[in-house]
Design a protein around this motif. Structure first.
Motif, PDB file in Angstrom:
ATOM      1  N   GLY A  79      -2.636   2.002   1.835  1.00 29.50           N
ATOM      2  CA  GLY A  79      -3.061   1.421   3.104  1.00 29.50           C
ATOM      3  C   GLY A  79      -3.163   2.409   4.257  1.00 29.50           C
ATOM      4  O   GLY A  79      -3.191   2.007   5.410  1.00 29.50           O
ATOM      5  N   ARG A 106     -11.642  -0.469  -2.679  1.00 27.86           N
ATOM      6  CA  ARG A 106     -10.669  -1.530  -2.421  1.00 27.86           C
ATOM      7  C   ARG A 106     -10.673  -2.562  -3.543  1.00 27.86           C
ATOM      8  O   ARG A 106      -9.643  -3.086  -3.920  1.00 27.86           O
ATOM      9  N   GLN A 165     -11.854  -0.722   4.940  1.00 31.98           N
ATOM     10  CA  GLN A 165     -10.746  -0.795   3.985  1.00 31.98           C
ATOM     11  C   GLN A 165      -9.616  -1.672   4.494  1.00 31.98           C
ATOM     12  O   GLN A 165      -8.670  -1.932   3.776  1.00 31.98           O
ATOM     13  N   PRO A 167      -7.220  -0.897   6.748  1.00 27.41           N
ATOM     14  CA  PRO A 167      -5.999  -0.119   6.529  1.00 27.41           C
ATOM     15  C   PRO A 167      -4.840  -0.673   7.338  1.00 27.41           C
ATOM     16  O   PRO A 167      -5.024  -1.336   8.348  1.00 27.41           O
ATOM     17  N   LYS A 168      -3.624  -0.402   6.850  1.00 24.86           N
ATOM     18  CA  LYS A 168      -2.444  -0.800   7.614  1.00 24.86           C
ATOM     19  C   LYS A 168      -2.121   0.266   8.642  1.00 24.86           C
ATOM     20  O   LYS A 168      -1.478  -0.016   9.641  1.00 24.86           O
TER      21      LYS A 168
END
Lengths: 252, 404
Positions: A79, A106, A165, A167-168
């Motif tokens: 992530g 992903r 994506q 992302p975190k």
């Protein structure tokens, strides 16, 4: 406990102590800036976070899991997305094909032998990629070779590839380096929008104080490989240690 | 149709048409005319064109898409050949098991060679594959003589067991490779006026295999997997930071192209059941690189054209000798005739490599995209002429798709 925890990280290149006892905690939902003069170890630190370098000692954890020893693609799958100082995109591919890469990554993970399927049939993924391009106002350029884009567009494409994506944590390595004032402001607006609309945690390395103070919730100042101070932007501005690091140890 | 888009389908149908009508297309000159020298429509050459076409198409999957230049692909072709001959010695003269074993053996070898070689990229990768291929050649030439027949090569014999067939025919001959009874060397001839066309079972068998192999190549080019391979060529760092592991993608491409080479090697055996170490020598690996570059790297049809041109030149030019040259230039005054023949002679016969070298240099310098780019330029020339007559309808030109 932050989403990203860097604890006692040391990194040595021969006789040079690039990083010494770096501690850093990035809280979820914030924008954390890392600033410092040239050679302060900012890029080394970033490379330790994404798997390009492995620290000599210390730990780096993301959501409680260690990232040390993992390959960049594994860390990305955890992530963490990264935007480079000079936009890294697939120059030989079209804009849309560029966008498809993270979308496939992903869905299919690090590898899948999908040699008999046809891209044109992946309607859902194509829609997702095109939707993202629309959000960054690049849909009309989707069939262009991405190498022929302007630098600003390349940056936007790279950013869009990271965002799709979901992302975190988004790592930004001097996203405005070498940009004209107008482009810089556009990038700041884009990043602000990302922060507010998507609530993505960001860690940003930057030289340009204007960018840093417009975006950051917290700032860590790095000098000669060690963090000097970490605080909210208001307190950093006038901090004597910061001035010293940037302006040299002048006897005023 | 067939899961291909319009342009790809058209390309595929063109290739199918070329395969079906090759005995006509390659035989344009009437028998007995002075130009019959240039006819290439005989089974031996047609089979070679198709087999090397398959080899080049497979090679292009690796080189054209990922940019990894293998200088050792002949090793897979050779290993495929040996495996095919052994299948015919031990099991049956039916070509199907031989082809399957050829593909699998070449695939297995390419897993090993690819796994080691792909740890490096660029020139180091090329050198590693070259080294491996030369090792395979040396092994086949000397050390493994009991398996490979060494210098003399591996041939069938009358004492081979052939569990599912006969060791020898009723007449005491070695049986002929066949496809469920269809003998590969069977031919029929069609006489049309001064022309004579030969239709060979073996050639059409190769053509069917090529049709299937080429179809899979088109599907691969248009698949997400194909996109990943092009991404490997474009930017490996970005790929890694996008969560994709480039290594298994390149290894898969390497193995697939190795299996195409094995298939080509197996087909060679199916047409003519013998295998020799010279098939694995490094010039054979270099030849497939030339084919891909001459035709157009990274295009679908380019490698087929490149293989066709090189194998055609090899067969035709190498048969021209000084007697034929003297016949051609007999109309010139004696002294001049000798002079012209003396100039041309080094480029024909055994010197055909000189001609190939010149053709290759011209293409690389003036048409870096190979024959395919040449065709495209000619096409554009005509299109521009037409556009000058009618006002342009659109100004935006999309980026060209790979393989067009």
């Amino acid at each position: 406990m932050g989403i990203l925890e860097v604890t006692d990280v040391n990194k040595r290149f021969g006789g040079l102590q690039a990083l010494g006892k770096v501690n850093l905690s990035v809280q979820e939902g914030t924008c954390h800036a890392i600033i410092g003069p040239n050679g302060a170890g900012k890029s080394t630190l970033l490379n330790c976070l994404v798997g390009k370098l492995i620290p000599d000692t210390g730990t780096v954890t993301f959501e409680g899991q260690s990232v040390l020893g993992r390959k960049p693609y594994e860390i990305n799958q955890m992530g963490i997305s990264r935007v480079f100082q000079t936009p890294e995109i697939f120059g030989d591919l079209t804009v849309l094909e560029n966008m498809l890469m993270p979308v496939f990554a992903r869905r299919d993970g690090t590898f899948r032998l999908h040699a008999y399927e046809t891209i044109a049939n992946e309607r859902e993924l194509l829609d997702e990629a095109e939707g993202m391009l629309d959000e960054v106002n690049m849909l009309d350029k989707r069939h262009m070779h991405s190498a022929s884009l302007s630098r600003g567009d390349k940056r936007r494409l790279e950013m869009a590839m990271c965002l799709v994506q979901k992302p975190k944590l988004l790592l930004l390595d001097e996203p405005t380096a070498g940009m004209a004032r107008a482009d810089t402001n556009n990038t700041i607006d884009l990043l602000k929008e990302i922060k507010e609309k998507r609530n993505i945690t960001m860690a940003i390395i930057e030289h340009d104080m204007h960018v840093v103070f417009s975006l950051a919730d917290r700032i860590t100042v790095l000098a000669q490989g060690t963090p000097l101070v970490e605080d909210i932007p208001e307190n950093i501005k006038g901090h004597p240690k910061v001035r010293e690091a940037y302006l040299g140890e002048a006897q005023v | 149709m067939l899961g291909l888009n319009k342009a790809d389908l058209r390309l595929y149908l063109i290739v199918l048409g070329m395969l079906i009508f090759a005995p006509f297309i390659m035989n344009p000159f009437p028998e007995g005319s002075g130009l019959a020298q240039f006819n290439g429509g005989y089974p031996d050459l047609l089979q070679k064109l198709v087999i090397f076409g398959i080899f080049a198409v497979g090679f292009n999957i690796l080189f054209g898409l990922t940019g990894y230049l293998s200088f050792g692909h002949a090793a897979f072709l050779g290993v495929g050949s040996y495996a095919g001959v052994w299948m015919m010695k031990l099991l049956t003269m039916n070509v199907v098991p031989a082809l399957i074993i050829s593909v699998l053996t070449a695939g297995l070898l390419s897993v090993i060679i690819g796994y080691v070689s792909l740890r490096r990229s660029g020139i180091y990768f090329s050198i590693l594959t070259l080294a491996f291929a030369q090792m395979c050649y040396s092994l086949a030439y000397s050390v493994l003589t009991p398996i490979t027949g060494g210098e003399t090569g591996l041939t069938l014999s009358l004492n081979d067991p052939r569990v599912l067939g006969t060791s020898q025919t009723a007449e005491g001959n070695i049986p002929v490779p066949h496809f469920f009874g269809l003998e590969m060397n069977a031919s029929s001839t069609l006489e049309l006026g001064a022309w004579s066309f030969t239709f060979n079972t073996g050639y059409y068998f190769c053509a069917v295999v090529m049709a299937v192999a080429f179809y899979f190549a088109i599907r691969l080019f248009r698949s997400p997997f194909g996109l990943m391979l092009r991404a490997v060529k474009s930017n490996q760092a970005r790929m890694s930071y996008t969560g994709l592991n480039a290594r298994p993608y390149t290894l898969a491409a390497f193995v697939i192209s190795g299996m195409y080479a094995g298939l080509a090697g197996g087909l060679m055996v199916a047409m003519d059941p013998l295998a020799g170490a010279e098939r694995m020598i490094w010039t054979a690996s270099g030849e497939v690189v030339l084919m891909a570059i001459l035709g157009g790297v990274g295009t679908l049809i380019g490698p087929i054209l490149g293989a066709g041109v090189i194998k055609y030149l090899e067969s035709i030019i190498s048969t021209i000798n000084s007697t034929i040259l003297h016949q051609w230039f007999a109309f010139l005054p004696d002294g001049l005739e000798d002079f012209v023949v003396a100039i041309i002679y080094p480029f024909v016969g055994k010197g055909w490599h000189l001609t190939l070298g010149i053709v290759f240099m011209l293409v690389v310098i003036f048409l870096p995209g190979g024959i395919v780019e040449g065709g495209k330029r000619i096409g554009n020339l005509f299109r521009r002429k037409r556009r000058e007559e009618t006002p342009p309808s659109s100004t935006t030109t999309p980026a060209p798709k790979p393989g067009e």
